[in-house]
Design an enzyme around this catalytic site. Structure first.
Site, mmCIF file in Angstrom:
data_model
loop_
_atom_site.group_PDB
_atom_site.id
_atom_site.type_symbol
_atom_site.label_atom_id
_atom_site.label_comp_id
_atom_site.label_asym_id
_atom_site.label_seq_id
_atom_site.Cartn_x
_atom_site.Cartn_y
_atom_site.Cartn_z
ATOM 1 N N ARG A 1 0.848 -1.191 0.000
ATOM 2 C CA ARG A 1 0.000 0.000 0.000
ATOM 3 C C ARG A 1 0.884 1.242 0.000
ATOM 4 O O ARG A 1 1.876 1.306 0.703
ATOM 5 C CB ARG A 1 -0.906 0.017 1.223
ATOM 6 C CG ARG A 1 -2.112 -0.897 1.084
ATOM 7 C CD ARG A 1 -3.044 -0.771 2.258
ATOM 8 N NE ARG A 1 -2.469 -1.341 3.462
ATOM 9 C CZ ARG A 1 -1.917 -0.650 4.439
ATOM 10 N NH1 ARG A 1 -1.872 0.671 4.396
ATOM 11 N NH2 ARG A 1 -1.429 -1.260 5.487
ATOM 12 N N TYR B 1 -1.471 -2.912 -6.923
ATOM 13 C CA TYR B 1 -1.363 -3.654 -5.660
ATOM 14 C C TYR B 1 -2.734 -3.753 -4.968
ATOM 15 O O TYR B 1 -3.484 -2.764 -4.920
ATOM 16 C CB TYR B 1 -0.347 -2.977 -4.718
ATOM 17 C CG TYR B 1 -0.353 -3.639 -3.360
ATOM 18 C CD1 TYR B 1 0.207 -4.910 -3.188
ATOM 19 C CD2 TYR B 1 -1.001 -3.063 -2.271
ATOM 20 C CE1 TYR B 1 0.141 -5.557 -1.972
ATOM 21 C CE2 TYR B 1 -1.068 -3.701 -1.043
ATOM 22 C CZ TYR B 1 -0.497 -4.953 -0.901
ATOM 23 O OH TYR B 1 -0.574 -5.594 0.301
ATOM 24 N N GLY B 2 -2.992 -4.891 -4.391
ATOM 25 C CA GLY B 2 -4.288 -5.182 -3.766
ATOM 26 C C GLY B 2 -4.881 -4.019 -2.982
ATOM 27 O O GLY B 2 -5.971 -3.535 -3.290
ATOM 28 N N LYS C 1 -9.676 -2.002 1.375
ATOM 29 C CA LYS C 1 -9.318 -0.920 2.297
ATOM 30 C C LYS C 1 -10.036 0.381 1.941
ATOM 31 O O LYS C 1 -10.472 1.118 2.819
ATOM 32 C CB LYS C 1 -7.809 -0.690 2.272
ATOM 33 C CG LYS C 1 -6.986 -1.920 2.595
ATOM 34 C CD LYS C 1 -7.271 -2.433 3.965
ATOM 35 C CE LYS C 1 -6.318 -3.554 4.333
ATOM 36 N NZ LYS C 1 -6.601 -4.096 5.657
ATOM 37 N N HIS D 1 -10.984 -2.438 11.209
ATOM 38 C CA HIS D 1 -9.912 -3.296 10.695
ATOM 39 C C HIS D 1 -9.761 -4.499 11.637
ATOM 40 O O HIS D 1 -8.778 -4.605 12.368
ATOM 41 C CB HIS D 1 -8.623 -2.461 10.642
ATOM 42 C CG HIS D 1 -7.500 -3.083 9.875
ATOM 43 N ND1 HIS D 1 -6.194 -2.707 10.046
ATOM 44 C CD2 HIS D 1 -7.477 -4.051 8.919
ATOM 45 C CE1 HIS D 1 -5.418 -3.403 9.239
ATOM 46 N NE2 HIS D 1 -6.168 -4.224 8.553
ATOM 47 N N SER E 1 -1.373 -4.113 10.113
ATOM 48 C CA SER E 1 -1.071 -5.062 9.044
ATOM 49 C C SER E 1 0.118 -5.948 9.410
ATOM 50 O O SER E 1 1.080 -5.481 10.018
ATOM 51 C CB SER E 1 -0.726 -4.292 7.772
ATOM 52 O OG SER E 1 -1.759 -3.388 7.498
ATOM 53 N N CYS F 1 0.531 -8.435 11.511
ATOM 54 C CA CYS F 1 0.770 -8.812 12.916
ATOM 55 C C CYS F 1 0.117 -10.150 13.215
ATOM 56 O O CYS F 1 -0.144 -10.477 14.366
ATOM 57 C CB CYS F 1 0.208 -7.762 13.859
ATOM 58 S SG CYS F 1 1.213 -6.278 13.960
ATOM 59 N N THR G 1 -4.490 -12.827 10.173
ATOM 60 C CA THR G 1 -5.023 -13.969 9.430
ATOM 61 C C THR G 1 -4.742 -15.269 10.184
ATOM 62 O O THR G 1 -5.602 -16.148 10.265
ATOM 63 C CB THR G 1 -4.435 -13.994 8.004
ATOM 64 O OG1 THR G 1 -4.774 -12.749 7.375
ATOM 65 C CG2 THR G 1 -4.997 -15.133 7.182
ATOM 66 N N ASP H 1 -10.059 -9.744 8.321
ATOM 67 C CA ASP H 1 -9.467 -8.409 8.136
ATOM 68 C C ASP H 1 -10.396 -7.250 8.452
ATOM 69 O O ASP H 1 -9.948 -6.234 8.961
ATOM 70 C CB ASP H 1 -8.955 -8.277 6.691
ATOM 71 C CG ASP H 1 -8.009 -7.095 6.507
ATOM 72 O OD1 ASP H 1 -7.181 -6.861 7.401
ATOM 73 O OD2 ASP H 1 -8.106 -6.404 5.479
ATOM 74 N N ARG I 1 1.432 -11.995 -1.416
ATOM 75 C CA ARG I 1 0.071 -12.227 -0.931
ATOM 76 C C ARG I 1 -0.597 -13.413 -1.614
ATOM 77 O O ARG I 1 -0.263 -13.758 -2.749
ATOM 78 C CB ARG I 1 -0.782 -10.980 -1.219
ATOM 79 C CG ARG I 1 -0.324 -9.721 -0.493
ATOM 80 C CD ARG I 1 -0.811 -9.713 0.918
ATOM 81 N NE ARG I 1 -0.358 -8.563 1.682
ATOM 82 C CZ ARG I 1 -1.053 -8.042 2.691
ATOM 83 N NH1 ARG I 1 -2.221 -8.540 3.043
ATOM 84 N NH2 ARG I 1 -0.570 -7.043 3.381
ATOM 85 N N ARG J 1 2.542 -5.166 17.739
ATOM 86 C CA ARG J 1 3.812 -5.866 17.773
ATOM 87 C C ARG J 1 4.714 -5.028 18.653
ATOM 88 O O ARG J 1 5.188 -3.975 18.233
ATOM 89 C CB ARG J 1 4.301 -5.897 16.331
ATOM 90 C CG ARG J 1 5.476 -6.743 16.008
ATOM 91 C CD ARG J 1 5.747 -6.627 14.504
ATOM 92 N NE ARG J 1 4.962 -7.574 13.731
ATOM 93 C CZ ARG J 1 5.341 -8.823 13.491
ATOM 94 N NH1 ARG J 1 6.485 -9.285 13.951
ATOM 95 N NH2 ARG J 1 4.585 -9.627 12.790
HETATM 96 C C1 OXD Z 1 -3.310 -4.780 5.222
HETATM 97 C C2 OXD Z 1 -4.009 -5.834 4.507
HETATM 98 O O1 OXD Z 1 -2.326 -4.216 4.689
HETATM 99 O O2 OXD Z 1 -4.918 -6.439 5.089
HETATM 100 O O3 OXD Z 1 -3.733 -4.477 6.353
HETATM 101 O O4 OXD Z 1 -3.694 -6.082 3.334
HETATM 102 MN MN MN Z 2 -5.521 -5.472 6.891
#
Ligand code: OXD
Ligand code: MN
Length: 585
Positions: free
Chosen positions: A67, A195-196, A204, A224, A246, A248, A251, A275, A369, A400
């Protein structure tokens, strides 16, 4: 394709601007043809279909792997409404800046129009969007991450309430990369990234930034957060939401497998989402959550049979891998942390020959990813399509932290919980561009994702707490990442985290007492179940230690952080900080 005038005229406007050769509407059919086209163009590589059925590999441009927070803007009329947590530009300025970039950007290409639904189709919680893009990769990923179908197209016939998402790949130039949100117009414009987090605009951009703005105005929360259900041996399921910055391990926590001693007793864990959670106060006065997404966009490195066996099973079919290493010999994929046998004949995420020993280069990018459908997850909650969502007992925040934050503590009450959440901090990871390992306060893990001034966001949280009253979920903070003086993790993490969640749920049920500390309620060490776990008593004590000197430094950092919100910071949170400072004296 649809008769909705607002939608039709927006699509024609985009067509006139971007000048594609053709326009194709996506309703879930015909995706095989698109996949073939992507294979032909080299945008996708078909992996070994015997070992990895339905799986493909994609390599992004080298400058387009995470991102781009510095290129992400919230465009509100008043700068103060975006707040110090966001980059801001006025809507007119950004429309004027970006329009020439979109101009003719799809010449020689196809424009895809993707109607999609965030949340179970037909649920009153759910919301509609339409993404326009020139990227097949985006279409295929959106098809995994959101709900796309003829029914969704039909729903758009009778409503003008949808988020307009405009995306173009263009040249991928960093200088002209922009991810702009126009919350006052229900619109998102993204250009020059594939990018996603920058290009799958349902995630997001919509489900957090735009949705958080909508949620404030409509009286709910877009967060989030993962959502999991924990089933006890009596068959009762209690649901927890948890927010972490992100990378940490969100998932992993969302898909955790109970330790053996818990499995033997009959505990089970169900994943609702990994997420994002949309939370509303239901008729019973409690907070209920849905997962607006339909798939998982997870960090690959570190995923293995120990850390996340459920994810490993899920990504063995129907998955798009982005920026992992390619094993040419058996046409499969590999990443750091999968096992100790990198391919002998491999190609790195950069597209270069790579065998794991020739250089220090990684085979997979640290933020590589997987995009994988929720339906393939072995522990997918049966409630995931429930239009009402699931009732939430506890909300957990975490980051973290090598030191400072103990393994777990409970906020004294809801307002104190909002304080704890608003001041949570974490060391940065590869999911953001920029330096890794720097501690930053990431309120509710939403700092990069809150679509408006976070001072107002904190006030909205306090307000929700007031409405929930004694039905509010209890709030906790956890830290799986505490280390000893040699930098070694003190807590085993992964499935063992259920031990901490069990303490949390017992506190929610009022079943066990806790120790009052300056930062909140802490477990009595004997109440953390260590059955079947070899952990020294001193280690557990170290995990639960509250170092008051470190917390004094923390309180000073919080003071500075809070000041950045000026008079938008609710007074109740200043009071909470003063109470903390008092208790640390
Ligand atoms: C993030 C994601 O970056 O879930 O938080 O992709
Ligand atoms: Mn995320």
């Amino acid at each position: 394709m649809v008769e909705n005038l607002k939608l039709k005229s927006w699509v024609s406007w985009a067509e006139n601007l971007c000048k594609p050769d053709r326009v194709v509407w996506i309703d879930g059919d015909g995706l095989d043809k698109l996949r073939d086209e992507a294979l032909e163009k080299g945008e996708l590589i078909k992996l070994n279909q015997e070992v990895l059925p339905g799986c493909y590999l994609h390599r992004s441009a080298l400058n387009d792997v995470a991102r781009s927070e510095d290129k992400t803007f919230i465009c509100t009329t008043n700068k103060e409404d975006a707040g110090p947590n966001n980059n801001w530009q006025a809507p007119d300025t950004m429309y004027a800046r970006l329009t020439p970039l979109f101009e003719g950007s799809m010449k020689g290409r196809t424009m895809y129009v993707i109607p999609f639904c965030m949340g179970p189709v037909g649920s009153p919680f759910s919301k509609l969007g339409v993404e326009i893009t020139d990227s097949i990769y985006v279409v295929l990923n959106m098809n995994i991450m959101t709900r796309i179908s003829k029914d969704v197209v039909k729903m758009l016939e009778s409503t003008d309430d949808f988020v307009k998402c405009l995306h173009a790949t263009s040249t991928l130039s960093l200088d002209d990369r922009f991810i702009c949100h126009f919350p006052e117009d229900n619109a998102i414009w993204s250009i020059n990234s594939g990018y996603g987090g920058n290009a799958l605009l349902g995630k997001k951009c919509f489900a957090l930034r735009i949705a958080s703005y909508q949620a404030k105005h409509e009286g709910w929360l877009a967060e989030h957060m993962l959502i999991i259900g924990i089933e006890n041996p009596q068959g009762e399921v209690r649901y927890i939401c948890a927010a972490f910055p992100s990378a940490c391990g969100k998932t992993n926590l969302a898909m955790l497998i109970p330790p053996e001693v818990y499995q033997k007793k009959g505990y089970k864990v169900w994943c609702v989402g990994d997420d994002i959670a949309w939370l509303r106060i239901a008729e019973d006065g409690r907070l209920w959550a849905i997962n607006p997404e339909n798939g998982y966009f997870g960090v690959v490195p570190g995923t293995n049979a120990l850390t996340n066996p459920n994810a490993l099973k899920t990504i063995s079919k129907d998955t798009i891998f982005t920026n992992v290493a390619h094993n040419v010999d058996d046409n499969t994929v590999w990443w750091e942390g999968l096992n100790n046998t990198p391919p002998k004949n491999g190609i790195s995420w950069k597209g270069e020959k790579w065998d794991g020993t020739t250089s220090d280069e990684k085979g997979a990018h640290p933020n590589s990813r997987f995009t994988t459908p929720a339906k393939n997850l072995p522990i997918l909650s049966p409630e995931v399509e429930n239009p009402k969502g699931v009732p939430i007992s506890a909300i957990v925040f975490g980051g973290r932290r090598a030191k400072t934050a103990p393994l777990v503590y409970q906020a004294r009450d809801f307002n104190h919980g909002v304080f704890v959440a608003s001041t949570m901090a974490s060391e940065t990871t590869a999911a953001q561009t920029g330096a890794v390992g720097v501690t930053r306060i990431d309120s509710m893990a939403m700092k990069p994702f809150c679509g408006y001034n976070m001072g107002d966001y904190f006030a909205h949280w306090l307000n929700m707490g007031e409405k929930l009253g004694d039905k509010a979920p209890k709030i906790f903070n956890v830290n799986w990442f505490r280390t000893d003086d040699n930098g070694k993790f003190l807590w085993p993490g992964y499935g063992e985290n259920l031990r901490v969640l069990e303490w949390i749920l017992a506190r929610c049920e009022g079943e066990i007492p806790a120790v009052d500390s300056p930062i909140g309620f802490m477990p009595n060490p004997e109440d953390v179940n260590t059955d079947g776990l070899s952990i020294a008593k001193e280690t557990l004590d170290a995990l639960l230690l509250v170092d008051e000197d470190l917390w004094k430094t923390e309180a000073a950092a919080i003071r500075d952080y809070y000041k950045s919100y000026g008079d938008r910071l609710p007074k109740a949170l200043w009071h909470e900080l003063e109470h903390l400072e008092e208790r640390l004296k």
